[in-house]
Design an enzyme around this catalytic site. Structure first.
Site, PDB file in Angstrom:
ATOM      1  N   ARG A  80       0.827  -1.200   0.000  1.00 18.04           N
ATOM      2  CA  ARG A  80       0.000   0.000   0.000  1.00 18.04           C
ATOM      3  C   ARG A  80       0.863   1.253   0.000  1.00 18.04           C
ATOM      4  NH1 ARG A  80      -4.110  -0.763   4.735  1.00 18.04           N
ATOM      5  NH2 ARG A  80      -4.906   1.246   3.984  1.00 18.04           N
ATOM      6  N   HIS A 131      -6.884   8.096  11.230  1.00 22.27           N
ATOM      7  CA  HIS A 131      -6.331   6.736  11.316  1.00 22.27           C
ATOM      8  C   HIS A 131      -4.834   6.686  11.001  1.00 22.27           C
ATOM      9  CE1 HIS A 131     -10.732   5.330  10.546  1.00 22.27           C
ATOM     10  NE2 HIS A 131     -10.544   5.733  11.768  1.00 22.27           N
ATOM     11  N   CYS A 144       8.594   1.093  24.453  1.00 18.01           N
ATOM     12  CA  CYS A 144       9.428   2.013  23.666  1.00 18.01           C
ATOM     13  C   CYS A 144       8.527   2.984  22.914  1.00 18.01           C
ATOM     14  CB  CYS A 144      10.298   1.225  22.681  1.00 18.01           C
ATOM     15  SG  CYS A 144      11.233   2.295  21.559  1.00 18.01           S
ATOM     16  N   CYS A 200      13.405  -1.418  15.318  1.00 15.76           N
ATOM     17  CA  CYS A 200      13.418  -0.093  15.963  1.00 15.76           C
ATOM     18  C   CYS A 200      14.859   0.356  16.205  1.00 15.76           C
ATOM     19  CB  CYS A 200      12.688  -0.142  17.300  1.00 15.76           C
ATOM     20  SG  CYS A 200      12.858   1.387  18.246  1.00 15.76           S
ATOM     21  N   CYS A 203      15.282   1.099  20.556  1.00 10.01           N
ATOM     22  CA  CYS A 203      15.454   0.024  21.547  1.00 10.01           C
ATOM     23  C   CYS A 203      16.129  -1.189  20.927  1.00 10.01           C
ATOM     24  CB  CYS A 203      14.097  -0.375  22.138  1.00 10.01           C
ATOM     25  SG  CYS A 203      13.025  -1.190  20.937  1.00 10.01           S
TER      26      CYS A 203
HETATM   27  C1  BV8 Z   1     -11.655   1.592  18.524  1.00  9.53           C
HETATM   28  C2  BV8 Z   1      -6.239   2.388   9.271  1.00  9.53           C
HETATM   29  C3  BV8 Z   1     -11.692   1.203  20.775  1.00  9.53           C
HETATM   30  C4  BV8 Z   1      -5.556   1.093   8.989  1.00  9.53           C
HETATM   31  C5  BV8 Z   1      -8.594   1.905   9.782  1.00  9.53           C
HETATM   32  C6  BV8 Z   1     -19.218   1.117  17.387  1.00  9.53           C
HETATM   33  C7  BV8 Z   1     -20.042   0.303  16.673  1.00  9.53           C
HETATM   34  C8  BV8 Z   1     -19.503  -0.814  16.014  1.00  9.53           C
HETATM   35  C9  BV8 Z   1     -18.142  -1.099  16.021  1.00  9.53           C
HETATM   36  C10 BV8 Z   1     -17.329  -0.281  16.737  1.00  9.53           C
HETATM   37  C11 BV8 Z   1     -17.856   0.804  17.412  1.00  9.53           C
HETATM   38  N1  BV8 Z   1     -16.830   1.440  18.014  1.00  9.53           N
HETATM   39  C12 BV8 Z   1     -15.661   0.770  17.744  1.00  9.53           C
HETATM   40  C13 BV8 Z   1     -15.945  -0.277  16.963  1.00  9.53           C
HETATM   41  C14 BV8 Z   1     -14.976  -1.220  16.464  1.00  9.53           C
HETATM   42  C15 BV8 Z   1     -14.256  -0.736  15.188  1.00  9.53           C
HETATM   43  C16 BV8 Z   1     -15.245  -0.584  14.065  1.00  9.53           C
HETATM   44  O1  BV8 Z   1     -15.729   0.488  13.771  1.00  9.53           O
HETATM   45  N2  BV8 Z   1     -15.504  -1.720  13.413  1.00  9.53           N
HETATM   46  C17 BV8 Z   1     -16.373  -1.691  12.210  1.00  9.53           C
HETATM   47  C18 BV8 Z   1     -15.766  -2.606  11.176  1.00  9.53           C
HETATM   48  C19 BV8 Z   1     -17.758  -2.061  12.570  1.00  9.53           C
HETATM   49  N3  BV8 Z   1     -13.558   0.513  15.424  1.00  9.53           N
HETATM   50  C20 BV8 Z   1     -12.277   0.426  15.887  1.00  9.53           C
HETATM   51  O2  BV8 Z   1     -11.708  -0.615  16.133  1.00  9.53           O
HETATM   52  C21 BV8 Z   1     -11.569   1.745  16.140  1.00  9.53           C
HETATM   53  N4  BV8 Z   1     -10.929   1.708  17.424  1.00  9.53           N
HETATM   54  O3  BV8 Z   1     -12.856   1.582  18.522  1.00  9.53           O
HETATM   55  O4  BV8 Z   1     -10.901   1.480  19.648  1.00  9.53           O
HETATM   56  C22 BV8 Z   1     -10.880   1.475  21.912  1.00  9.53           C
HETATM   57  C23 BV8 Z   1     -11.449   2.251  22.874  1.00  9.53           C
HETATM   58  C24 BV8 Z   1     -10.713   2.485  24.003  1.00  9.53           C
HETATM   59  C25 BV8 Z   1      -9.429   1.943  24.137  1.00  9.53           C
HETATM   60  C26 BV8 Z   1      -8.871   1.168  23.140  1.00  9.53           C
HETATM   61  C27 BV8 Z   1      -9.597   0.929  21.991  1.00  9.53           C
HETATM   62  C28 BV8 Z   1     -10.431   1.963  15.112  1.00  9.53           C
HETATM   63  C29 BV8 Z   1     -10.980   2.059  13.738  1.00  9.53           C
HETATM   64  C30 BV8 Z   1      -9.857   2.422  12.753  1.00  9.53           C
HETATM   65  C31 BV8 Z   1      -9.284   1.208  12.056  1.00  9.53           C
HETATM   66  N5  BV8 Z   1      -8.308   1.611  11.031  1.00  9.53           N
HETATM   67  N6  BV8 Z   1      -7.645   2.323   8.881  1.00  9.53           N
HETATM   68  C32 BV8 Z   1      -5.489   0.764   7.503  1.00  9.53           C
HETATM   69  O5  BV8 Z   1      -5.952   1.583   6.693  1.00  9.53           O
HETATM   70  O6  BV8 Z   1      -4.939  -0.297   7.210  1.00  9.53           O
HETATM   71  S1  BV8 Z   1     -10.255   1.816   9.274  1.00  9.53           S
HETATM   72  C33 BV8 Z   1     -10.194   1.779   7.521  1.00  9.53           C
HETATM   73  O7  BV8 Z   1     -11.390   1.145   7.141  1.00  9.53           O
HETATM   74  C34 BV8 Z   1     -10.221   3.116   6.847  1.00  9.53           C
HETATM   75  O8  BV8 Z   1      -9.421   4.062   7.482  1.00  9.53           O
HETATM   76  C35 BV8 Z   1     -11.710   3.484   6.899  1.00  9.53           C
HETATM   77  O9  BV8 Z   1     -12.038   4.011   8.150  1.00  9.53           O
HETATM   78  C36 BV8 Z   1     -12.355   2.118   6.767  1.00  9.53           C
HETATM   79  C37 BV8 Z   1     -12.745   1.856   5.340  1.00  9.53           C
HETATM   80  O10 BV8 Z   1     -13.872   2.631   5.110  1.00  9.53           O
HETATM   81  P1  BV8 Z   1     -13.935   3.617   3.832  1.00  9.53           P
HETATM   82  O11 BV8 Z   1     -12.759   4.499   3.814  1.00  9.53           O
HETATM   83  O12 BV8 Z   1     -15.273   4.187   3.826  1.00  9.53           O
HETATM   84  O13 BV8 Z   1     -13.734   2.593   2.602  1.00  9.53           O
HETATM   85  P2  BV8 Z   1     -14.754   1.489   2.063  1.00  9.53           P
HETATM   86  O14 BV8 Z   1     -13.966   0.662   1.117  1.00  9.53           O
HETATM   87  O15 BV8 Z   1     -15.458   0.831   3.194  1.00  9.53           O
HETATM   88  O16 BV8 Z   1     -15.854   2.317   1.251  1.00  9.53           O
HETATM   89  C38 BV8 Z   1     -15.468   3.052   0.133  1.00  9.53           C
HETATM   90  C39 BV8 Z   1     -16.675   3.916  -0.221  1.00  9.53           C
HETATM   91  O17 BV8 Z   1     -16.323   4.744  -1.320  1.00  9.53           O
HETATM   92  C40 BV8 Z   1     -17.885   3.102  -0.660  1.00  9.53           C
HETATM   93  O18 BV8 Z   1     -19.029   3.715  -0.123  1.00  9.53           O
HETATM   94  C41 BV8 Z   1     -17.881   3.234  -2.184  1.00  9.53           C
HETATM   95  O19 BV8 Z   1     -19.179   3.179  -2.724  1.00  9.53           O
HETATM   96  C42 BV8 Z   1     -17.292   4.621  -2.342  1.00  9.53           C
HETATM   97  N7  BV8 Z   1     -16.574   4.871  -3.594  1.00  9.53           N
HETATM   98  C43 BV8 Z   1     -15.771   3.990  -4.287  1.00  9.53           C
HETATM   99  N8  BV8 Z   1     -15.224   4.627  -5.367  1.00  9.53           N
HETATM  100  C44 BV8 Z   1     -15.680   5.922  -5.341  1.00  9.53           C
HETATM  101  C45 BV8 Z   1     -16.534   6.080  -4.198  1.00  9.53           C
HETATM  102  N9  BV8 Z   1     -17.143   7.245  -3.898  1.00  9.53           N
HETATM  103  C46 BV8 Z   1     -16.905   8.301  -4.736  1.00  9.53           C
HETATM  104  N10 BV8 Z   1     -16.080   8.236  -5.828  1.00  9.53           N
HETATM  105  C47 BV8 Z   1     -15.466   7.072  -6.171  1.00  9.53           C
HETATM  106  N11 BV8 Z   1     -14.692   7.033  -7.265  1.00  9.53           N
HETATM  107 ZN    ZN Z   2      11.737   0.587  20.123  1.00  3.26          ZN
END
Ligand code: BV8
Ligand code: ZN
Length: 317
Positions: A80, A131, A144, A200, A203
């Site tokens: 990526r 993110h 670390c 790293c 460390c």
């Molecule tokens: C946390 C970085 C807790 C890494 C990413 C509440 C309810 C349910 C679940 C949860 C909740 N709260 C927390 C959760 C759990 C979880 C979550 O949300 N799970 C989901 C799956 C249900 N959330 C977490 O784990 C978060 N952390 O809650 O921590 C905590 C609390 C206290 C202490 C400790 C911990 C962390 C979430 C972040 C994860 N990291 N990314 C990486 O990229 O590798 S998320 C990653 O996926 C992206 O960043 C983005 O957020 C998501 C993907 O979504 P989109 O970007 O929308 O992409 P997608 O492909 O889905 O859709 C594309 C869209 O574009 C479509 O609609 C399509 O039609 C459209 N499209 C396509 N082409 C076009 C277009 N539109 C216009 N033009 C085009 N050409």
């Molecule tokens: Zn380290």
């Protein structure tokens, strides 16, 4: 029925009412997702069924996947990084950057880690990377705190080289010649030894990991605080523009309802008419169906005019 050539990108009525509201809005939020960068050639999470090779991208983006198989996770992120470095910001990235320069009260929340909005010159002060970034790295050792930003080394270590010479059937060009894609599961990925992965420098013990927020991990506190400060600065938000996101990942997706609760009207830009925010669409909202790269410059034109220049900060590096 107007021929396709002259058919306006967005329904005139919608464009007019949207731009009237945009022009008078003083507090605007934007929530960005992978669809914004789709026209720059970067796969979305849901595109290709959310799979990278045979692996569910969401599964790979977890601390447990990294501890189980850091080599595989690094190959996923190295791929990526490589793709994002090859890609270019598109007119939607530039249009949003221009709006940020011209509209005082415009705050952008991006879920994207590809670095394309910063490369399009989007002011960092009003661009919150929820993110993290593919180009930040940090030590995975709990004790670390080493971290590094703007690491564009590609590959970050030799072992993560996406093969380039002809002798290797998995070379990018050899693959292209055979219309195979490195992310295709038929192409066996080399098993990487831990010693060949980024270590790293502080460390000397911990493995470096991508500086992104994995599922189950907290978003950066400083970023959350900045956003909360902006949101609580005033009782109202006039508009939230939701671009290229399925709005299914939290807490990012939660900002749509939060903005709505402060009076915001919602404008969605998405190729998929069914991909509405979970809380649905209401009277007075807009859904602009189509490619963000085409639609965003069009709907913001009343404030930003024509996008002429597209300087890419990567070229200055
Ligand atoms: C946390 C970085 C807790 C890494 C990413 C509440 C309810 C349910 C679940 C949860 C909740 N709260 C927390 C959760 C759990 C979880 C979550 O949300 N799970 C989901 C799956 C249900 N959330 C977490 O784990 C978060 N952390 O809650 O921590 C905590 C609390 C206290 C202490 C400790 C911990 C962390 C979430 C972040 C994860 N990291 N990314 C990486 O990229 O590798 S998320 C990653 O996926 C992206 O960043 C983005 O957020 C998501 C993907 O979504 P989109 O970007 O929308 O992409 P997608 O492909 O889905 O859709 C594309 C869209 O574009 C479509 O609609 C399509 O039609 C459209 N499209 C396509 N082409 C076009 C277009 N539109 C216009 N033009 C085009 N050409
Ligand atoms: Zn380290």
């Amino acid at each position: 029925m107007a021929s396709t050539a002259t058919r306006p990108i967005v329904p005139p009525a919608d464009l007019e009412s949207f731009q009237a509201h945009l022009n008078r809005s003083t507090r605007i939020l934007a929530l960005l997702g992978a669809g914004l960068s789709a026209s720059s050639g970067l796969p979305t999470f849901r595109g290709a069924g959310g799979l990278w090779r045979t692996h569910d991208a969401v599964q790979l983006a977890t601390p447990s996947a990294f501890s189980r198989d850091p080599g595989l996770v690094w190959q996923f992120y190295s791929y990526r990084r490589h793709m994002a470095l090859q890609a270019k910001p598109n007119p939607a990235h530039y249009a949003l950057a221009e709006l940020a320069k011209r509209k005082e009260g415009f705050m952008t929340l991006s879920q994207n880690v590809d670095g394309l909005s910063p490369r399009a010159g989007h002011p960092a002060s009003t661009l919150k990377l929820l993110h993290g970034s593919l180009f930040d790295v940090k030590c995975s050792d709990f004790f670390c705190s080493y971290s590094e930003t703007a690491n564009y080394t590609d590959p970050i270590v030799p072992a993560l080289q996406i093969p380039t010479d002809e002798s290797d059937p998995t070379t990018t060009s050899a693959l292209q010649a055979r219309e195979l894609d490195i992310s295709d599961s038929n192409v066996l990925l080399p098993e990487l030894a831990i010693r060949d992965l980024p270590r790293c420098p502080n460390c000397k013990k911990g493995l470096l990991r991508p500086g992104v927020v994995w599922f189950g991990e907290m978003l950066p506190t400083a970023v959350l605080n900045d956003i909360d400060r902006w949101i609580t600065e005033s009782n109202t938000i006039d508009l939230i523009i939701v671009i290229g996101t399925s709005a299914r990942v939290y807490p990012a997706a939660g900002y749509v309802d939060l903005a709505r609760s402060k009076g915001a009207r919602v404008a969605v830009v998405n190729v998929d008419r069914d991909d509405e925010p979970a809380s649905g669409m209401y009277q007075g909202d807009w859904f602009f169906e189509g490619d963000a790269a085409q639609i965003v410059p069009e709907i913001l034109k009343s404030v930003i005019g024509e996008i002429t220049e597209m300087p890419d900060a990567a070229e200055e590096r």
